[in-house]
Enzyme design. Structure first.
Site, mmCIF file in Angstrom:
data_model
loop_
_atom_site.group_PDB
_atom_site.id
_atom_site.type_symbol
_atom_site.label_atom_id
_atom_site.label_comp_id
_atom_site.label_asym_id
_atom_site.label_seq_id
_atom_site.Cartn_x
_atom_site.Cartn_y
_atom_site.Cartn_z
ATOM 1 N N SER A 1 0.797 -1.365 -0.483
ATOM 2 C CA SER A 1 -0.115 -0.112 -0.106
ATOM 3 C C SER A 1 0.768 1.098 -0.460
ATOM 4 O O SER A 1 0.717 1.995 -0.174
ATOM 5 C CB SER A 1 -1.256 0.614 1.384
ATOM 6 O OG SER A 1 -1.689 -1.269 1.792
ATOM 7 N N ASN B 1 -3.747 6.407 -1.586
ATOM 8 C CA ASN B 1 -3.405 6.254 -0.203
ATOM 9 C C ASN B 1 -2.578 7.811 0.023
ATOM 10 O O ASN B 1 -3.322 8.205 0.806
ATOM 11 C CB ASN B 1 -2.611 4.694 -0.421
ATOM 12 C CG ASN B 1 -3.332 3.626 -0.773
ATOM 13 O OD1 ASN B 1 -4.723 3.769 0.144
ATOM 14 N ND2 ASN B 1 -2.249 2.727 -0.104
ATOM 15 N N HIS C 1 -1.314 -2.123 -6.984
ATOM 16 C CA HIS C 1 -1.754 -1.868 -5.759
ATOM 17 C C HIS C 1 -3.413 -1.493 -6.206
ATOM 18 O O HIS C 1 -3.994 -1.149 -7.522
ATOM 19 C CB HIS C 1 -1.311 -0.555 -5.543
ATOM 20 C CG HIS C 1 -2.219 -0.190 -4.038
ATOM 21 N ND1 HIS C 1 -2.362 0.967 -3.699
ATOM 22 C CD2 HIS C 1 -2.228 -0.958 -2.994
ATOM 23 C CE1 HIS C 1 -2.795 1.189 -3.111
ATOM 24 N NE2 HIS C 1 -2.718 0.590 -2.275
ATOM 25 N N GLU D 1 -3.221 0.703 -9.573
ATOM 26 C CA GLU D 1 -2.332 1.887 -9.905
ATOM 27 C C GLU D 1 -0.825 0.653 -10.109
ATOM 28 O O GLU D 1 -0.342 0.167 -9.276
ATOM 29 C CB GLU D 1 -1.500 2.346 -8.375
ATOM 30 C CG GLU D 1 -2.703 3.475 -8.066
ATOM 31 C CD GLU D 1 -2.846 4.153 -6.149
ATOM 32 O OE1 GLU D 1 -3.027 5.402 -6.443
ATOM 33 O OE2 GLU D 1 -1.948 3.875 -5.760
HETATM 34 N N1 3HC Z 1 -17.030 -12.830 -6.573
HETATM 35 C C1 3HC Z 1 -18.187 -11.803 -6.465
HETATM 36 N N2 3HC Z 1 -19.369 -11.307 -6.638
HETATM 37 C C2 3HC Z 1 -18.759 -10.389 -5.110
HETATM 38 C C3 3HC Z 1 -17.642 -10.404 -4.691
HETATM 39 C C4 3HC Z 1 -16.519 -11.266 -4.871
HETATM 40 N N3 3HC Z 1 -15.739 -11.719 -4.930
HETATM 41 N N4 3HC Z 1 -17.689 -9.229 -3.688
HETATM 42 C C5 3HC Z 1 -19.019 -9.330 -4.047
HETATM 43 N N5 3HC Z 1 -19.616 -9.481 -4.420
HETATM 44 C C6 3HC Z 1 -20.973 -9.305 -5.073
HETATM 45 C C7 3HC Z 1 -21.810 -9.764 -3.682
HETATM 46 O O1 3HC Z 1 -22.117 -10.669 -3.381
HETATM 47 C C8 3HC Z 1 -22.932 -8.422 -3.838
HETATM 48 O O2 3HC Z 1 -23.835 -9.591 -4.763
HETATM 49 P P1 3HC Z 1 -25.736 -9.372 -4.971
HETATM 50 O O3 3HC Z 1 -25.474 -7.754 -4.558
HETATM 51 O O4 3HC Z 1 -26.876 -10.461 -6.113
HETATM 52 O O5 3HC Z 1 -25.691 -9.081 -2.971
HETATM 53 C C9 3HC Z 1 -22.691 -7.576 -5.003
HETATM 54 O O6 3HC Z 1 -21.066 -8.150 -5.160
HETATM 55 C C10 3HC Z 1 -22.165 -5.728 -4.186
HETATM 56 O O7 3HC Z 1 -21.196 -6.318 -3.378
HETATM 57 P P2 3HC Z 1 -21.947 -5.877 -2.037
HETATM 58 O O8 3HC Z 1 -23.348 -5.447 -1.553
HETATM 59 O O9 3HC Z 1 -20.674 -5.926 -1.090
HETATM 60 O O10 3HC Z 1 -21.857 -4.045 -1.981
HETATM 61 P P3 3HC Z 1 -21.884 -2.769 -1.759
HETATM 62 O O11 3HC Z 1 -22.819 -2.226 -2.290
HETATM 63 O O12 3HC Z 1 -22.453 -2.867 -0.402
HETATM 64 O O13 3HC Z 1 -20.314 -2.232 -1.680
HETATM 65 C C11 3HC Z 1 -17.638 -1.955 -1.267
HETATM 66 C C12 3HC Z 1 -19.774 -2.314 -0.854
HETATM 67 C C13 3HC Z 1 -18.613 -1.426 -2.821
HETATM 68 C C14 3HC Z 1 -17.082 -2.488 -0.354
HETATM 69 C C15 3HC Z 1 -18.902 0.463 -0.812
HETATM 70 O O14 3HC Z 1 -18.997 -0.315 -0.230
HETATM 71 C C16 3HC Z 1 -17.439 1.083 -1.150
HETATM 72 O O15 3HC Z 1 -17.035 1.603 -2.013
HETATM 73 N N6 3HC Z 1 -17.119 1.312 0.605
HETATM 74 C C17 3HC Z 1 -15.723 2.103 -0.127
HETATM 75 C C18 3HC Z 1 -14.540 1.118 -0.160
HETATM 76 C C19 3HC Z 1 -13.180 1.874 -0.248
HETATM 77 O O16 3HC Z 1 -12.680 2.907 -0.225
HETATM 78 N N7 3HC Z 1 -12.123 0.801 -0.868
HETATM 79 C C20 3HC Z 1 -10.471 1.410 -0.426
HETATM 80 C C21 3HC Z 1 -10.196 0.992 0.678
HETATM 81 S S1 3HC Z 1 -8.328 1.712 0.504
HETATM 82 C C22 3HC Z 1 -7.451 0.305 -0.202
HETATM 83 O O17 3HC Z 1 -8.068 -1.015 0.026
HETATM 84 C C23 3HC Z 1 -6.069 0.106 -0.081
HETATM 85 C C24 3HC Z 1 -5.136 -0.568 0.388
HETATM 86 O O18 3HC Z 1 -3.736 -0.223 0.592
HETATM 87 C C25 3HC Z 1 -5.191 -0.732 1.679
#
Ligand code: 3HC
Length: 391
Positions: A122, A199, A143, A155
């Site tokens: 990250s 990040n 990333h 990225e």
């Molecule tokens: N394979 C197949 N389907 C999947 C899946 C997978 N691996 N993961 C999820 N799905 C499906 C779910 O089952 C769901 O299906 P459904 O609609 O039929 O029930 C669908 O995809 C949508 O999933 P969610 O209901 O979990 O999705 P949400 O609408 O609640 O959105 C989110 C979730 C996209 C995580 C949203 O809350 C969001 O945008 N959050 C912010 C996330 C963020 O900021 N991420 C960055 C973090 S920082 C980072 O990662 C950097 C690192 O360096 C740490």
């Protein structure tokens, strides 16, 4: 360009599983590598379930079944032998430099001559990870953002020694990895600076958040009221997002930025306490919120009135300007687009073009209030010079 047919995914926790899933869905052969059988077995099951879910929605394409895809997935708990016939490895192991360097060296010592080592770190220096591997030109960063199958941004990072061939191959591979929600967005990161683009831009928000968490704790304000302050403008409020990313990750990353960017990034009291108590958020079932029954239902009916989203926009704009000053990205459009694709929230430049002068004043006040000088506005922000650096 190097021809990539088989990819090793090393470290198959949540992120590694997501990386493996999209790599398999792109048609690559994938070997899952970790240190224990139970880890690779669990990952295999998780990936299989994810691909089956896509299949049940008709998302795998004509005539492709999850069973076909999973025949291309193998498992290993021995890195040295696993990389022997692999063209690229993407590592998502623990964020510790000595571990990253060790797995990079093992890969280069045992893999084929052309192998590319891509780190999903990250924040850490790609140049340093590859430095003692014997083949630093073949080391780059790829990333991802959590959850990998749903977040559009990837990225691709050029370390100081990364060859153009390695960088271009990584961009090509990343561009092929499907995203379940919208079109993949690949952000080229031209300089190996801590945190890269998304990040890095969001990092100093943690300086502010640590201040808010500690202030809320001192005043006995419930965590959900901080998320209520953010309203619906963030898909996850600050405390939920912290739990989601992992409080240990935030803690380690804060310490890393404290060493590489400014001591102002040191974790606050609340964060230190939660990590000490092993309440790390979603992964342990408890952090700011209770995750034992899945995503918490957060009552946002009452606001705390201590967290101001406009401050975070100003902080983002300031750091985005530092990214431009340092030549990490070529223009502000890439930074805004990467933020949208990686965090599902708008980047700061759109609104910042009009508001930079007022936001610079907000930052001076915030720096005075928090005692954190890193939050003071940089020259490129104060002058508005960034407005001429679109591409
Ligand atoms: N394979 C197949 N389907 C999947 C899946 C997978 N691996 N993961 C999820 N799905 C499906 C779910 O089952 C769901 O299906 P459904 O609609 O039929 O029930 C669908 O995809 C949508 O999933 P969610 O209901 O979990 O999705 P949400 O609408 O609640 O959105 C989110 C979730 C996209 C995580 C949203 O809350 C969001 O945008 N959050 C912010 C996330 C963020 O900021 N991420 C960055 C973090 S920082 C980072 O990662 C950097 C690192 O360096 C740490």
């Amino acid at each position: 360009m190097v021809e990539i047919k088989k990819i090793a995914c090393l470290g198959v926790g949540l992120m590694g599983q997501g990386i493996a899933q999209v790599s398999l869905m792109a048609g690559y052969d994938v070997v899952l590598v970790d240190i224990k059988d139970e880890f690779v077995d669990n990952a295999y099951e998780g990936i299989n379930a994810g691909i089956k879910k896509v299949e049940s929605k008709g998302g795998l394409g004509e005539g492709v079944t999850s069973a076909d895809i999973m025949t291309k997935c193998s498992k290993s708990i021995d890195l040295a032998s696993a990389v022997k016939e692999v063209d690229m490895i993407i590592e998502a192991v623990i964020e510790k430099m000595e571990v990253k360097k060790a797995v990079c060296k093992t890969t280069m010592d045992n893999g084929p001559d052309h192998i590319i080592f891509a780190s999903n770190t990250s924040t850490m220096s790609i140049t340093e990870i590859g430095k003692d591997s014997g083949k630093p030109a073949q080391v780059c960063g790829i990333h991802f953002f959590n959850p990998v199958p749903l977040m559009r941004c990837i990225e691709v990072i050029k370390g100081a020694s990364t060859s153009d061939e390695t960088f271009n191959t990584a961009i090509e591979v990343a561009g092929r990895l499907p995203c379940l929600r919208g079109k993949r967005y690949i952000a080229p990161v031209l300089k190996d600076r801590p945190g890269f683009i998304v990040n890095r831009m969001n990092a100093p928000v943690q300086i502010y958040m640590n201040y808010i968490f500690d202030k809320a704790a001192e005043q006995g304000i419930p965590w959900e009221q901080i998320d209520a302050d953010a309203g619906d403008l963030m898909p996850m409020g600050p405390t939920e997002l912290a739990d989601y990313v992992g409080l240990d990750t935030m803690f380690h990353v804060g310490n890393y930025y404290a060493e590489t960017l400014s001591p102002d990034f040191k974790p606050g009291k609340v964060l230190i306490k939660m990590v000490d108590e092993c309440n790390l958020g979603r992964k342990t079932g408890k952090g700011f919120h209770d995750w034992s029954q899945g995503r918490p239902k957060i009552d946002k009916s009452k606001k705390a009135g201590i967290f101001n989203l406009e401050n975070t926009m100003a902080i983002l704009l300031n750091e985005g300007c530092r990214i431009l000053e340092e030549g990490v990205a070529s223009g502000f459009k890439i930074i805004d687009d990467a933020n949208m694709a990686g965090m599902n929230t708008p980047g700061p430049f759109g609104a910042g073009k009009k508001n930079y002068a007022q936001w610079a004043e907000l930052l001076e006040k915030l720096a005075d209030e928090t005692g954190k000088d890193y939050l003071r506005p940089c020259e490129l922000m104060k002058s508005g010079g960034f407005t001429k650096m679109r591409k």
